[in-house]
Design an enzyme around this catalytic site. Structure first.
Site, PDB file in Angstrom:
ATOM      1  N   ASP A 126      50.370  38.016  42.188  1.00  0.00           N
ATOM      2  CA  ASP A 126      50.172  39.469  42.140  1.00  0.00           C
ATOM      3  C   ASP A 126      50.812  40.220  43.301  1.00  0.00           C
ATOM      4  O   ASP A 126      50.459  41.375  43.576  1.00  0.00           O
ATOM      5  CB  ASP A 126      48.674  39.785  42.059  1.00  0.00           C
ATOM      6  CG  ASP A 126      48.130  39.533  40.661  1.00  0.00           C
ATOM      7  OD1 ASP A 126      48.900  39.716  39.690  1.00  0.00           O
ATOM      8  OD2 ASP A 126      46.964  39.138  40.527  1.00  0.00           O
ATOM      9  N   ASP A 163      48.780  39.046  32.766  1.00  0.00           N
ATOM     10  CA  ASP A 163      48.916  40.090  33.799  1.00  0.00           C
ATOM     11  C   ASP A 163      50.270  40.025  34.502  1.00  0.00           C
ATOM     12  O   ASP A 163      50.769  41.029  35.020  1.00  0.00           O
ATOM     13  CB  ASP A 163      47.822  39.944  34.866  1.00  0.00           C
ATOM     14  CG  ASP A 163      46.455  39.593  34.308  1.00  0.00           C
ATOM     15  OD1 ASP A 163      46.401  38.903  33.281  1.00  0.00           O
ATOM     16  OD2 ASP A 163      45.446  39.985  34.908  1.00  0.00           O
TER      17      ASP A 163
HETATM   18  N1  GLY Z   1      45.198  41.288  37.233  1.00  0.00           N
HETATM   19  C1  GLY Z   1      43.817  40.964  37.275  1.00  0.00           C
HETATM   20  C2  GLY Z   1      42.991  41.810  36.408  1.00  0.00           C
HETATM   21  O1  GLY Z   1      43.495  42.593  35.627  1.00  0.00           O
HETATM   22  O2  GLY Z   1      41.782  41.695  36.518  1.00  0.00           O
END
Ligand code: GLY
Length: 377
Positions: free
Chosen positions: A96, A152
């Site tokens: 992320d 994600d």
């Molecule tokens: N990217 C982690 C979430 O959407 O919780």
């Protein structure tokens, strides 16, 4: 929906946003951490390497772009500098890093040519590229999850597209496209719904299993994952021109729209039981931005339903779930971390507010694309 009507809504919302977010920024000045959620009307923190921490700075940059008020820039820079502690401990970082740095450091570099911000962004692109498994996917998390990829990640790929443009080296883009291709094959189902997690054999790339993740169960439809997919594929299309990515974004969007017709308030999972009602306004806000991105890439004959759906989502959230008072620095209430995570159900979350504000800026005609900041016009 009439674009003039929505422009007027966005202009009214801008006035409320400036007041509310100045209050939020003042509250943030009083705490030694980056805002994540709220508790009893006060900002609440989370560990420095948490995936959401770039959204505070990005929110402040969106507000700076919307209003020109320098107080927002100062708050953004403070948050960005705090995050250097996470970079120093890079071994705890995960896929992320796109969420964490592109939309704040990448944006600051585009706006101000700040060299430290460029280095932070490029370093993170290298960290993300280093997570690529040559079987065709980017590893999401650390620990034992060696062969795990998650939907994600589609929203982290813009960091790699940025890095290829910044350096002239195609490797970052090629990695992003391999991952996007794998996501089409193993995550997006024929009806446009998506898996959240896929476990691959890290040695061979063979599909092993799709666990339930943050939605109701394996095979269900976690709405935030749907939103990451529809926005992420639309952005991959913008960055590469590969038509299959736009087609995939549209397929996921059509499923999202068909599942939202009831009242446009987004549940945490489209395939959860009717009771209890668990909403996730973060999913609604992300989807609104993604639907507007999709509309931008479709010709006049096809774009209206996607624009209308984005407007329906935004207006439903504003009407039913927005707090414009100064009792709390957060706007959107009823966001949910995961379906089976009781303390994380119906809370406020900084990234929900980020996407709501990005959507308002889009309606106001902003050309600053935070997910491709070097492409700003
Ligand atoms: N990217 C982690 C979430 O959407 O919780």
């Amino acid at each position: 929906m009439n674009r003039e009507t929505m422009l007027k809504w966005a202009q009214r919302t801008k006035e409320k946003l400036e007041k509310k977010m100045l209050f939020a920024a003042r509250q943030a000045e009083c705490v030694p951490f980056i805002p994540y959620s709220t508790e009893n009307g006060k900002w609440k923190e989370i560990e420095i390497d948490w995936w959401t921490n770039g959204f505070w700075g990005a929110t402040m940059w969106q507000m700076q772009q919307m209003t020109g008020n320098p107080a927002f820039r100062e708050a953004a820079v403070r948050g960005e500098e705090m995050m250097d502690d996470a970079l120093k401990n890079f071994e705890t970082l995960h896929h992320d890093v796109g969420f964490m740095w592109l939309i704040q450091s990448g944006v600051r570099y585009a706006l101000e040519k700040n060299e430290d911000s460029r280095k932070r962004t490029l370093l993170c692109a290298n960290l993300l590229a280093g997570r690529f498994n040559p079987n065709g996917f980017i590893r999401a998390w650390n620990g034992d999850a060696i062969g795990w990829a998650i939907i994600d990640c589609m929203m982290n790929l813009p960091l790699l597209y940025w890095a290829s443009r910044e350096t002239g080296d195609p490797r970052y883009r090629l990695i992003a496209m391999r991952h996007a291709d794998t996501t089409i094959k193993h995550f997006v189902r024929p009806d446009g719904s998506c898996n959240h997690i896929v476990m691959f054999d890290p040695e061979t790339g063979e599909f092993i299993h799709n666990p339930g993740g943050q939605g109701y169960e394996s095979g269900s439809s976690w709405t935030r994952g749907q939103a990451w997919a529809l926005y992420g594929f639309a952005l991959s299309y913008r960055m590469t021109g590969k038509k299959e990515y736009l087609d995939t974004a549209v397929k996921v969007a059509d499923y999202f729209i068909a599942s939202s017709q009831n009242n446009w308030l987004t549940p945490c999972d489209f395939r959860a039981p009717a009771e209890p009602v668990i909403l996730d306004n973060a999913a609604g806000a992300i989807a609104a931005c993604g639907l507007m991105e999709i509309a931008d890439h479709l010709g006049a004959a096809r774009q209206q339903p996607y624009f209308d759906a984005a407007c329906n989502l935004l207006q439903a959230m504003d009407e039913h779930c927005a707090d414009w008072t100064e009792n709390t620095p957060a706007i959107l209430q009823k966001c949910t971390v995961a379906y089976h995570d009781q303390p994380g159900i119906h809370i406020s979350m900084i990234y929900a507010d980020y996407f709501f504000i990005e959507a308002v800026n889009r309606l106001l005609g902003s050309k600053m694309l935070f997910w491709g900041p070097d492409l700003a016009q």
